[in-house]
Enzyme design. Structure first.
Site, short mmCIF file in Angstrom:
data_model
loop_
_atom_site.label_atom_id
_atom_site.label_comp_id
_atom_site.label_asym_id
_atom_site.label_seq_id
_atom_site.Cartn_x
_atom_site.Cartn_y
_atom_site.Cartn_z
CG MET A 195 48.25 46.10 35.09
SD MET A 195 47.74 46.72 33.49
CE MET A 195 46.02 46.32 33.50
N GLY A 196 47.81 46.92 39.92
CA GLY A 196 47.15 47.52 41.08
C GLY A 196 45.68 47.17 41.14
CG HIS A 232 41.10 41.46 42.73
ND1 HIS A 232 41.64 40.21 42.53
CD2 HIS A 232 41.11 42.06 41.51
CE1 HIS A 232 41.93 40.06 41.26
NE2 HIS A 232 41.64 41.17 40.61
N GLY A 289 42.18 37.88 44.24
CA GLY A 289 42.95 37.15 43.22
C GLY A 289 44.43 37.49 43.33
CG HIS A 290 45.83 41.35 42.25
ND1 HIS A 290 44.71 42.12 42.10
CD2 HIS A 290 46.42 41.30 41.03
CE1 HIS A 290 44.61 42.53 40.85
NE2 HIS A 290 45.63 42.04 40.18
CB VAL A 347 40.38 34.02 43.55
CG1 VAL A 347 39.53 34.24 44.80
CG2 VAL A 347 41.79 33.55 43.93
CB SER A 389 38.03 40.68 37.09
OG SER A 389 38.44 41.74 36.24
NE ARG A 436 39.76 46.03 32.01
CZ ARG A 436 40.98 45.62 31.64
NH1 ARG A 436 41.35 44.36 31.83
NH2 ARG A 436 41.84 46.47 31.11
O1 PAF Z 1 47.73 40.71 34.44
C1 PAF Z 1 48.05 41.90 34.58
O2 PAF Z 1 47.63 42.60 35.51
C2 PAF Z 1 48.99 42.55 33.56
O3 PAF Z 1 48.73 42.11 32.28
C3 PAF Z 1 50.49 42.37 33.93
C4 PAF Z 1 50.90 40.91 33.89
C5 PAF Z 1 50.74 42.94 35.30
C6 PAF Z 1 51.36 43.13 32.92
O4 PAF Z 1 51.08 44.49 32.93
#
Ligand code: PAF
Length: 284
Positions: free
Chosen positions: A30-31, A34, A36-37, A176, A185, A187
């Site tokens: 969801m953009g 960080h 983690g991504h 992470v 996160s 958030r």
């Molecule tokens: O983990 C997330 O960021 C969301 O739940 C996902 C998997 C991208 C689905 O919108």
């Protein structure tokens, strides 16, 4: 690196990549990316040679009163980060592109979506499984990557893929953490300085759980009680759940055995924080 805004655009890129024999990896996000991504993106580039990152703040997984409007959307920064990490295409559709009309078709996973976060976020997992199915149908990935931080989500998606024979592999990558243990996160940015300093108490409660199991404790109530004791050190923390559940079924354990998911959800100021660890309980 390409940025595809429409389903037609991303499908055209995918068709070319497929024709060139590429192995396609998808990292749904969801953009507000960080570390983690980026760890998911790095896992994807290590295993696939055409990596797609979707950036889509999915409205159907937010409950009324949640942070849909204020969810951070630092798009230019996200795109730059994807480029630095070797992503082939960022797929960033608008809500209208993904949901052109009132949605009446949903993917629902039963049972696994009921406990833990399912209790306080009705409809959340239905939104997640529906958007992931749409993304899988659009991108047709060989492999999709998710984080263990959202343990219930990862389990629900794995089960959906298996139950519906969706033709892809799912990989779940480790959580992470910041140096003080707080799970990274998007958030966390909602936390004040003081709340941020207090937030690692959640991980400390999970470590307490691991220590007690290692010391031979198997009674879930005893461990849950001790974890709540740790969490109480921060009076501002409003605990939503402390769960010790079977890692496959998510059924609450009484006497711990096999693999368990120790999970906590709590509110700290404006942020709802979740964290978990998986523990293999040794036979006694
Ligand atoms: O983990 C997330 O960021 C969301 O739940 C996902 C998997 C991208 C689905 O919108």
């Amino acid at each position: 690196m390409e940025v595809a805004r429409t389903i037609a655009e991303i499908r055209a890129s995918i068709a070319q990549a497929r024709a060139a024999g590429r192995r396609i990896g998808l990292v749904p996000t969801m953009g507000a990316l960080h570390v983690g991504h980026t760890s998911l993106i790095d896992a994807a580039t290590a295993r696939c040679d055409f990596v797609v990152v979707s950036i889509f703040v999915n409205p159907t997984q937010f409950c009324p009163g949640e942070d849909l409007e204020k969810y951070p959307r630092p798009f230019e920064r996200d795109v730059a980060l994807c480029e630095q990490h070797g992503v082939a295409v960022v797929f960033a559709p608008t809500p209208e592109e993904m949901y052109p009309r009132d949605n009446v078709t949903w993917v629902t996973v039963e049972k696994l979506t009921e406990p833990l976060c399912g209790r306080s976020r009705p409809g959340h997992f239905r939104g997640v499984t529906t958007v992931c199915t749409k993304l899988f149908n659009i991108v047709l990935p060989d492999v999709a990557f998710f984080g263990q931080k959202d343990a219930q989500q990862a389990l629900v998606i794995r089960r959906m893929v298996a139950d519906l024979n969706q033709p892809l592999e799912t990989v779940v990558c480790p959580t992470v953490r910041e140096p003080d243990g707080l799970a990274v996160s998007s958030r966390n940015r909602y936390l004040s300085e003081q709340e941020r300093r207090a937030a690692p108490v959640i991980f400390r409660s999970l470590q307490k759980c691991r220590e007690m199991i290692e010391a031979g404790e198997r009674n879930a109530d005893e461990i849950r009680g001790a974890m709540i004791g740790v969490l109480r050190e921060v009076s501002a923390l409003k605990v939503e759940y402390v769960s010790l559940a079977d890692a496959e079924s998510l059924e609450e354990s009484v006497q711990l055995q096999g693999q368990i998911l120790a999970a906590v959800a709590a509110h700290l100021g404006p942020a709802r924080l979740i964290d978990n660890i998986l523990i293999d309980v040794p036979d006694q």
